[in-house]
Design a protein around this motif. Structure first.
Motif, short mmCIF file in Angstrom:
data_model
loop_
_atom_site.label_atom_id
_atom_site.label_comp_id
_atom_site.label_asym_id
_atom_site.label_seq_id
_atom_site.Cartn_x
_atom_site.Cartn_y
_atom_site.Cartn_z
N UNK A 85 -18.80 41.29 -32.48
CA UNK A 85 -18.74 41.89 -33.81
C UNK A 85 -19.49 43.23 -33.78
N UNK A 86 -19.62 43.88 -34.93
CA UNK A 86 -20.27 45.19 -35.00
C UNK A 86 -21.73 45.14 -34.58
N UNK A 91 -18.64 36.25 -29.51
CA UNK A 91 -18.01 35.04 -30.05
C UNK A 91 -18.58 33.83 -29.33
N UNK A 92 -18.72 33.92 -28.02
CA UNK A 92 -19.43 32.92 -27.24
C UNK A 92 -18.64 31.67 -26.90
N UNK A 93 -19.12 30.97 -25.90
CA UNK A 93 -18.47 29.76 -25.41
C UNK A 93 -18.58 28.61 -26.40
N UNK A 118 -9.46 33.46 -35.92
CA UNK A 118 -10.89 33.18 -36.01
C UNK A 118 -11.69 34.21 -35.22
N UNK A 119 -11.19 34.58 -34.05
CA UNK A 119 -11.85 35.61 -33.24
C UNK A 119 -11.84 36.94 -33.97
N UNK A 125 -13.46 43.62 -37.63
CA UNK A 125 -13.06 45.01 -37.50
C UNK A 125 -13.63 45.75 -36.30
N UNK A 126 -14.56 45.14 -35.59
CA UNK A 126 -15.10 45.79 -34.38
C UNK A 126 -13.97 45.92 -33.36
N UNK A 127 -13.95 47.02 -32.59
CA UNK A 127 -12.87 47.20 -31.62
C UNK A 127 -12.89 46.13 -30.52
#
Length: 146
Positions: A85-86, A91-93, A118-119, A125-127
């Motif tokens: 994210x920004x 997101x993680x395992x 969900x991701x 909005x982060x690239x």
């Protein structure tokens, strides 16, 4: 009468899916999830190998696992767990099984679409910094070691 080629074709597809998991994880974090018929999800431990293509003559570990009839198998590249994210939080395992638990009622395509959504919601909005590749299949054969 059951067509013997059907079983061979499924075996080939399953082997390809697990090979994708192995190759996607060679030298990286590799996770294969099994979503059991009761809806619970857990890791199918895949042994790590050296990075793919780093040198010739490399052998990769092989293993067997018991998969129940009706289980769904999900493999993905590290772009899933490394989505950020920004605030640069990954997101993680651990988020993957949290997402998967209790979603056994979803068909494979909607399951992958929901995970992708969900991701994206997590990234807010982060690239995207890496490819996100996912493959899911349902094991409809008898419960046996594959």
């Amino acid at each position: 009468m059951k067509n013997k080629q059907t079983g061979k074709l499924f075996g080939l597809i399953l082997c390809m899916a697990l090979m994708l998991a192995l190759l996607a994880g060679c030298g990286m974090d590799n996770k294969v999830f099994v979503i059991h018929p009761d809806g619970t999800a857990d890791f199918l431990s895949v042994k790590r190998g050296p990075p793919t293509g780093a040198m010739g003559g490399v052998f990769y570990p092989c293993q067997k696992a018991k998969v129940e009839r009706g289980s769904q198998i999900l493999v993905y590249t590290d772009g899933v767990t490394e989505s950020a994210n920004a605030n640069r939080v990954l997101y993680g395992t651990e988020r993957v099984p949290e997402f998967l638990n209790g979603r056994r009622d979803l068909a494979l395509k909607p399951l992958l679409e929901a995970l992708r959504a969900d991701i994206a919601a997590f990234a807010d909005g982060a690239p995207q910094s890496d490819d996100i590749t996912m493959l899911a299949l349902t094991y409809n054969g008898p419960g046996k070691t594959v």
